[in-house]
Design an enzyme around this catalytic site. Structure first.
Site, short mmCIF file in Angstrom:
data_model
loop_
_atom_site.label_atom_id
_atom_site.label_comp_id
_atom_site.label_asym_id
_atom_site.label_seq_id
_atom_site.Cartn_x
_atom_site.Cartn_y
_atom_site.Cartn_z
N TYR A 57 0.85 -1.19 0.00
CA TYR A 57 0.00 0.00 0.00
C TYR A 57 0.88 1.24 0.00
O TYR A 57 1.57 1.54 0.97
CB TYR A 57 -0.92 0.03 1.22
CG TYR A 57 -1.87 -1.14 1.34
CD1 TYR A 57 -2.22 -1.90 0.23
CD2 TYR A 57 -2.42 -1.47 2.57
CE1 TYR A 57 -3.09 -2.98 0.35
CE2 TYR A 57 -3.31 -2.54 2.70
CZ TYR A 57 -3.64 -3.29 1.60
OH TYR A 57 -4.51 -4.35 1.73
N HIS A 126 0.06 -12.07 1.37
CA HIS A 126 -0.95 -11.28 0.67
C HIS A 126 -1.54 -12.03 -0.53
O HIS A 126 -2.75 -11.96 -0.78
CB HIS A 126 -0.32 -9.96 0.20
CG HIS A 126 -1.28 -8.84 0.08
ND1 HIS A 126 -0.89 -7.51 0.05
CD2 HIS A 126 -2.63 -8.81 -0.01
CE1 HIS A 126 -1.95 -6.73 -0.05
NE2 HIS A 126 -3.01 -7.49 -0.10
N SER A 206 -13.13 -5.17 2.18
CA SER A 206 -14.15 -4.53 1.34
C SER A 206 -15.57 -5.00 1.68
O SER A 206 -16.34 -5.33 0.78
CB SER A 206 -13.85 -4.77 -0.15
OG SER A 206 -12.66 -4.15 -0.53
N PRO A 207 -15.93 -5.03 2.97
CA PRO A 207 -17.29 -5.48 3.31
C PRO A 207 -18.37 -4.50 2.86
O PRO A 207 -19.55 -4.84 2.88
CB PRO A 207 -17.24 -5.60 4.84
CG PRO A 207 -16.20 -4.60 5.25
CD PRO A 207 -15.16 -4.66 4.17
N LEU A 208 -17.94 -3.30 2.44
CA LEU A 208 -18.89 -2.31 1.91
C LEU A 208 -18.78 -2.21 0.39
O LEU A 208 -19.22 -1.22 -0.21
CB LEU A 208 -18.63 -0.94 2.54
CG LEU A 208 -18.88 -0.87 4.05
CD1 LEU A 208 -18.50 0.50 4.60
CD2 LEU A 208 -20.33 -1.18 4.38
N GLY A 209 -18.22 -3.25 -0.23
CA GLY A 209 -18.15 -3.26 -1.69
C GLY A 209 -17.39 -2.09 -2.27
O GLY A 209 -17.82 -1.47 -3.24
N ARG A 210 -16.23 -1.77 -1.65
CA ARG A 210 -15.40 -0.64 -2.09
C ARG A 210 -16.21 0.66 -2.11
O ARG A 210 -16.03 1.51 -2.98
CB ARG A 210 -14.77 -0.92 -3.45
CG ARG A 210 -14.06 -2.27 -3.49
CD ARG A 210 -13.38 -2.55 -4.81
NE ARG A 210 -13.02 -3.96 -4.89
CZ ARG A 210 -12.00 -4.53 -4.25
NH1 ARG A 210 -11.24 -3.80 -3.49
NH2 ARG A 210 -11.76 -5.81 -4.37
N GLY A 211 -17.11 0.78 -1.14
CA GLY A 211 -17.92 1.97 -1.01
C GLY A 211 -19.25 1.92 -1.73
O GLY A 211 -20.15 2.73 -1.47
N PHE A 212 -19.41 0.97 -2.64
CA PHE A 212 -20.61 0.93 -3.46
C PHE A 212 -21.86 0.64 -2.63
O PHE A 212 -22.94 1.19 -2.88
CB PHE A 212 -20.46 -0.14 -4.55
CG PHE A 212 -21.46 0.00 -5.67
CD1 PHE A 212 -21.23 0.90 -6.70
CD2 PHE A 212 -22.62 -0.73 -5.69
CE1 PHE A 212 -22.14 1.04 -7.74
CE2 PHE A 212 -23.54 -0.60 -6.71
CZ PHE A 212 -23.30 0.30 -7.75
#
Length: 331
Positions: A57, A126, A206-212
């Protein structure tokens, strides 16, 4: 803060962690180090102990940021980092994978130096290197435990079969993979079942779908020019519009329950089992606080079923990564 155990024999950590990648990379041009550090400090105030970073990162700058933020606060943190993905400075989007034992040993020393700590709580591979037997990579990681450089071991985006083989070499405490309402592969590929069987924590990124899944993203054009999501299949053209219609149904249910769409999506993940420890990413305090509040939401069987029907495992349009990145996954 609610806590969950990191595997059968691991410590208890905050039931929600903080994914730190977006503070330094991938989602927008530049970064606000001051707000990111304030977010990290607020996370610790709220009892969020699990902080998740990786050497790729930035690359490297995210570990340096975390190291700066936790200085003098080490006892409050369960610190996780990852190694194994190599980025080309001349071509930041290019990726390669290295799981050789000598690379394992070199990587941990770099991470410890950047983070400013003597021991890493959780060290993930990773991505699995197809050219190196997993037994060799995990064997070298186990040596780090013996040397006192690492406390617990994890894998990221590894198959159930690979997890089984790795676990025979040294106990694996966590398997990290993408999992959310719109990425439900671990239900079908055996990863969730393997974690339950082996006593391994499953850490959804990404439990929020990358913000989607927050419902805040309405047009692909709203992304910054260098936002990684511009090249992600799920955020393009007809896929975006199809997925947006599904999220709208989540928003409607969230409104009925008087919570945000993002909180509802997180509550769904948390309800899938107490061996799941999601790590939603954010670089702003207000979103962090909203995410942590999702821990107080209790969904009924009917509400869980409704969400499962909206985003059934085949509902989402588009692959979760480009073909080149999907090729790096051990699935």
């Amino acid at each position: 803060m609610h806590t969950r155990q990191l595997g059968h024999n691991g410590p208890h950590v905050s039931a929600i962690g903080l994914g730190c990648m977006g503070m330094s990379d991938f989602y927008t041009t530049g970064s606000d180090a001051r707000e990111s550090i304030a977010t990290l400090h607020r996370a610790l105030e709220l009892g969020v102990s699990l902080l998740d970073t990786a050497d790729m990162y930035g690359p490297h700058s995210n570990e340096e940021l975390i190291g700066q933020a936790i200085r003098g606060k080490r006892e409050q943190v369960f610190l996780a980092s990852k190694f194994g993905i190599i980025r080309d400075p001349a071509s930041p989007s290019a990726r390669s994978v290295d799981g050789r034992p000598e690379y394992v040993r070199a990587s941990i020393d770099g991470s410890l130096r950047r983070l400013g700590v003597e021991t890493l709580d959780l060290y993930y591979l990773h991505r699995v290197d197809p050219a190196v037997p997993i037994e060799e990579t995990v064997g070298a990681m186990a040596e780090l435990v013996k040397a006192g450089k690492v406390r617990y071991l994890g894998l990221s985006e590894a198959s159930a079969a690979t997890l089984e083989r790795a676990h025979q070499v040294h106990p694996i405490s966590a398997l990290q993979s993408e999992y959310s309402l719109w990425s439900r592969d671990p239900e079908d590929n055996g990863c969730l079942a393997a974690c339950q069987r082996l006593g391994v924590a499953f850490v959804p990124y990404s439990p929020l779908g990358r913000g989607f899944l927050t419902g805040a993203l309405q047009r692909p054009e709203d992304f910054a020019a260098d936002d990684y999501r511009r090249s992600n299949p799920r955020f393009q053209g007809e896929n975006f519009q199809h997925n947006l219609q599904l999220v709208e149904q989540v928003r409607q249910l969230a409104a009925q329950l008087q919570v945000s769409a993002g909180q509802l999506a997180l509550a769904w993940v948390l309800a899938q089992g107490d061996y799941l420890i999601p790590i939603p990413g954010t670089k702003q305090r207000r979103y962090l606080e909203e995410n942590v509040a999702a821990l107080e939401i209790r969904l009924s069987d009917s509400e869980l079923s409704s969400l499962g029907r909206i985003f059934d495992p085949q509902a989402t349009a588009g692959s979760r990564y480009s073909e080149e990145v999907m090729a790096l996954l051990n699935i």
